[in-house]
Scaffold this motif. Structure first.
Motif, PDB file in Angstrom:
ATOM      1  N   GLY A 277       0.812  -1.209   0.000  1.00 30.94           N
ATOM      2  CA  GLY A 277       0.000   0.000   0.000  1.00 30.94           C
ATOM      3  C   GLY A 277       0.847   1.262   0.000  1.00 30.94           C
ATOM      4  N   SER A 278       1.931   1.263   0.781  1.00 31.36           N
ATOM      5  CA  SER A 278       2.789   2.452   0.838  1.00 31.36           C
ATOM      6  C   SER A 278       3.492   2.679  -0.496  1.00 31.36           C
ATOM      7  CB  SER A 278       3.804   2.326   1.970  1.00 31.36           C
ATOM      8  OG  SER A 278       4.736   1.298   1.717  1.00 31.36           O
ATOM      9  N   PHE A 279       3.905   1.584  -1.153  1.00 37.27           N
ATOM     10  CA  PHE A 279       4.540   1.740  -2.474  1.00 37.27           C
ATOM     11  C   PHE A 279       3.534   2.261  -3.492  1.00 37.27           C
ATOM     12  CE2 PHE A 279       5.611   0.200  -6.727  1.00 37.27           C
ATOM     13  CZ  PHE A 279       6.875   0.762  -6.873  1.00 37.27           C
ATOM     14  N   MET A 280       2.329   1.713  -3.475  1.00 35.97           N
ATOM     15  CA  MET A 280       1.291   2.196  -4.392  1.00 35.97           C
ATOM     16  C   MET A 280       0.987   3.665  -4.118  1.00 35.97           C
ATOM     17  SD  MET A 280       0.236  -0.099  -6.590  1.00 35.97           S
ATOM     18  CE  MET A 280      -1.498   0.142  -7.023  1.00 35.97           C
ATOM     19  N   GLY A 281       1.025   4.045  -2.838  1.00 32.96           N
ATOM     20  CA  GLY A 281       0.688   5.413  -2.473  1.00 32.96           C
ATOM     21  C   GLY A 281       1.717   6.436  -2.885  1.00 32.96           C
ATOM     22  N   ALA A 282       3.012   6.147  -2.691  1.00 28.73           N
ATOM     23  CA  ALA A 282       4.029   7.170  -2.974  1.00 28.73           C
ATOM     24  C   ALA A 282       5.372   6.556  -3.353  1.00 28.73           C
ATOM     25  CB  ALA A 282       4.206   8.076  -1.758  1.00 28.73           C
ATOM     26  N   GLY A 283       5.318   5.411  -4.005  1.00 29.02           N
ATOM     27  CA  GLY A 283       6.557   4.749  -4.401  1.00 29.02           C
ATOM     28  C   GLY A 283       6.891   4.956  -5.856  1.00 29.02           C
ATOM     29  N   SER A 284       8.158   4.794  -6.182  1.00 28.42           N
ATOM     30  CA  SER A 284       8.605   4.847  -7.575  1.00 28.42           C
ATOM     31  C   SER A 284       9.847   3.980  -7.715  1.00 28.42           C
ATOM     32  CB  SER A 284       8.923   6.288  -8.000  1.00 28.42           C
ATOM     33  OG  SER A 284       9.996   6.813  -7.236  1.00 28.42           O
ATOM     34  N   ILE A 285      10.074   3.530  -8.936  1.00 27.65           N
ATOM     35  CA  ILE A 285      11.237   2.686  -9.210  1.00 27.65           C
ATOM     36  C   ILE A 285      11.811   3.063 -10.569  1.00 27.65           C
ATOM     37  CG2 ILE A 285       9.678   0.875 -10.043  1.00 27.65           C
ATOM     38  CD1 ILE A 285      11.786  -1.182  -9.265  1.00 27.65           C
ATOM     39  N   SER A 286      13.115   3.217 -10.626  1.00 25.61           N
ATOM     40  CA  SER A 286      13.771   3.596 -11.879  1.00 25.61           C
ATOM     41  C   SER A 286      13.770   2.431 -12.857  1.00 25.61           C
ATOM     42  CB  SER A 286      15.218   4.026 -11.607  1.00 25.61           C
ATOM     43  OG  SER A 286      15.261   5.141 -10.768  1.00 25.61           O
TER      44      SER A 286
ATOM     45  N   GLU B  53      12.183   4.077  -4.302  1.00 25.98           N
ATOM     46  CA  GLU B  53      11.951   4.905  -3.116  1.00 25.98           C
ATOM     47  C   GLU B  53      10.457   5.055  -2.836  1.00 25.98           C
ATOM     48  OE1 GLU B  53      11.881   9.525  -4.474  1.00 25.98           O
ATOM     49  OE2 GLU B  53      13.896   8.628  -4.359  1.00 25.98           O
ATOM     50  N   ILE B  54      10.149   5.330  -1.566  1.00 24.67           N
ATOM     51  CA  ILE B  54       8.789   5.642  -1.125  1.00 24.67           C
ATOM     52  C   ILE B  54       8.880   6.919  -0.304  1.00 24.67           C
ATOM     53  CG2 ILE B  54       6.717   4.798   0.025  1.00 24.67           C
ATOM     54  CD1 ILE B  54       7.895   1.971  -0.140  1.00 24.67           C
ATOM     55  N   VAL B  55       8.012   7.879  -0.614  1.00 26.57           N
ATOM     56  CA  VAL B  55       8.076   9.201   0.012  1.00 26.57           C
ATOM     57  C   VAL B  55       7.035   9.303   1.134  1.00 26.57           C
ATOM     58  CG1 VAL B  55       7.940  11.695  -0.373  1.00 26.57           C
ATOM     59  CG2 VAL B  55       8.828  10.191  -2.182  1.00 26.57           C
ATOM     60  N   PHE B  56       7.485   9.766   2.291  1.00 28.31           N
ATOM     61  CA  PHE B  56       6.612   9.967   3.443  1.00 28.31           C
ATOM     62  C   PHE B  56       6.742  11.405   3.941  1.00 28.31           C
ATOM     63  CE2 PHE B  56       7.761   5.543   3.287  1.00 28.31           C
ATOM     64  CZ  PHE B  56       6.596   4.860   3.592  1.00 28.31           C
TER      65      PHE B  56
ATOM     66  N   LYS C 109      17.043   2.051   3.470  1.00 38.79           N
ATOM     67  CA  LYS C 109      17.503   3.104   4.374  1.00 38.79           C
ATOM     68  C   LYS C 109      16.553   4.295   4.281  1.00 38.79           C
ATOM     69  CE  LYS C 109      22.355   1.740   4.027  1.00 38.79           C
ATOM     70  NZ  LYS C 109      23.729   2.159   3.649  1.00 38.79           N
ATOM     71  N   VAL C 110      16.690   5.218   5.232  1.00 35.83           N
ATOM     72  CA  VAL C 110      15.838   6.417   5.262  1.00 35.83           C
ATOM     73  C   VAL C 110      16.718   7.659   5.161  1.00 35.83           C
ATOM     74  CG1 VAL C 110      14.159   7.747   6.600  1.00 35.83           C
ATOM     75  CG2 VAL C 110      14.125   5.244   6.701  1.00 35.83           C
TER      76      VAL C 110
ATOM     77  N   ILE D  93      12.435   9.763   2.948  1.00 31.61           N
ATOM     78  CA  ILE D  93      12.454   8.807   1.844  1.00 31.61           C
ATOM     79  C   ILE D  93      12.995   7.463   2.303  1.00 31.61           C
ATOM     80  CG2 ILE D  93      13.168   8.449  -0.552  1.00 31.61           C
ATOM     81  CD1 ILE D  93      11.674  11.113  -0.067  1.00 31.61           C
ATOM     82  N   VAL D  94      12.214   6.413   2.102  1.00 33.67           N
ATOM     83  CA  VAL D  94      12.713   5.049   2.255  1.00 33.67           C
ATOM     84  C   VAL D  94      13.232   4.638   0.878  1.00 33.67           C
ATOM     85  CG1 VAL D  94      12.124   2.643   2.698  1.00 33.67           C
ATOM     86  CG2 VAL D  94      11.117   4.441   4.111  1.00 33.67           C
ATOM     87  N   TYR D  95      14.514   4.269   0.791  1.00 28.48           N
ATOM     88  CA  TYR D  95      15.062   3.976  -0.535  1.00 28.48           C
ATOM     89  C   TYR D  95      15.894   2.694  -0.534  1.00 28.48           C
ATOM     90  CZ  TYR D  95      19.626   5.701   1.083  1.00 28.48           C
ATOM     91  OH  TYR D  95      20.802   5.879   1.767  1.00 28.48           O
ATOM     92  N   ILE D  96      15.966   2.090  -1.717  1.00 27.26           N
ATOM     93  CA  ILE D  96      16.758   0.874  -1.950  1.00 27.26           C
ATOM     94  C   ILE D  96      17.558   1.104  -3.226  1.00 27.26           C
ATOM     95  CG2 ILE D  96      16.687  -1.617  -2.333  1.00 27.26           C
ATOM     96  CD1 ILE D  96      13.891  -1.639  -1.098  1.00 27.26           C
ATOM     97  N   LYS D  97      18.850   0.783  -3.194  1.00 24.77           N
ATOM     98  CA  LYS D  97      19.698   1.018  -4.366  1.00 24.77           C
ATOM     99  C   LYS D  97      20.372  -0.253  -4.886  1.00 24.77           C
ATOM    100  CE  LYS D  97      21.748   4.974  -4.889  1.00 24.77           C
ATOM    101  NZ  LYS D  97      20.713   5.760  -5.602  1.00 24.77           N
TER     102      LYS D  97
END
Length: 276
Positions: A98-107, A116-119, A140-141, A149-153
């Motif tokens: 739900g959080s990804f659908m709400g404000a997530g994006s992926i390159s 990343e997901i923006v809060f 990480k945040v 931002i919760v992000y994964i690289k």
């Protein structure tokens, strides 16, 4: 071209799991972590459709959907507060989805690995980050302006994240692009390495030829022993050859280290002539 994020969210919006009322509430809670309690805005119609279904399946029918510029906006008459504790992995998956659908994006994985997901509130970002780390997905945040931002690289962690939230088709596409990208990067590294090695061989050969020509010009060629003379003549005739190849060309072939030993003797004589 349709973005990879859009394709992931389209797949998630079509998940046929809305009959589970408990998981619906957790996914809805994930949406709400990224938005205000009674208003959600997105440019993605898949998002707004999924959000409206979650509301309806939770018995929250008192909402309206309208366009604001190029964005969809869904507003409920009363603020929604859901704060259920997670008790199993499926609930964890639902709230992260739900959080990804709400404000997530992926390159696009063809270009780089970044999800990343923006809060708006740090506590909510930390909640999702804790869930991901608990399930060994390294996120990480960071703070960006007024957001968190919760992000994964890492590519493998992004792949695991997509699998975790149920985007199985997107996992396959991501892995396909990831393999192609990694192979291309490996090829480029090999080519760059080979180019660097080739340049080094050329520079070394040019230096050796200059030394040999200097020795001949100074009439000191006979100061070299027979093996050194033979190697020197081969180098002049084969400027592109590697030391290993030169060693094999000798009447009595020797190893690369043996060629190096003779070349050092030639270099030392040339250095003496330069300093003299």
């Amino acid at each position: 071209m349709e973005s990879f994020s859009r394709k992931v969210k389209e797949e998630l919006s079509k998940l046929n799991n809305l009959s589970n009322k408990n998981l619906v509430k957790y996914e809805l809670q994930g949406y709400l972590l990224t938005a205000s309690s009674n208003k959600f805005t997105t440019e993605n119609e898949y998002n707004i459709n999924r959000f409206s279904k979650l509301l309806s399946n939770s018995g929250l029918d008192d909402f309206k959907i309208e366009m604001q510029g190029n964005k969809f906006c869904i507003t409920t008459k009363k603020p929604i507060e859901i704060n259920q504790e997670i008790t199993d992995v499926e609930e964890a998956k639902a709230i992260v989805r739900g959080s990804f659908m709400g404000a997530g994006s992926i390159s696009n994985p063809k270009s780089k690995y970044h999800l990343e997901i923006v809060f708006q509130i740090e506590e909510k970002a930390l909640k999702i980050n804790h869930i991901l780390n608990h399930f060994e997905i390294n996120s990480k945040v960071l703070q960006r302006a007024k957001n968190y931002i919760v992000y994964i690289k890492d590519g493998e962690d992004i792949s695991n994240f997509l699998a975790f939230i149920g985007a199985n088709k997107s996992v396959l596409k991501f892995e396909e692009n990831r393999v192609i990208r990694d192979v291309r990067n490996n090829v480029n590294r090999i080519v760059n390495c080979e180019t660097a090695n080739l340049n080094k061989v050329i520079q070394t050969a040019v230096k050796q030829i200059e030394d040999i020509k200097l020795i001949k010009k100074k009439n000191k060629f006979n100061d070299l022993n027979a093996g050194e003379k033979e190697l020197a003549e081969l180098r002049l005739k084969n400027p592109e050859a590697s030391l290993t190849e030169l060693g094999k060309m000798l009447k009595k072939p020797i190893s690369k280290s043996g060629v190096n030993h003779r070349m050092r003797a030639i270099e030392e004589l040339a250095n003496e002539l330069k300093s003299g």
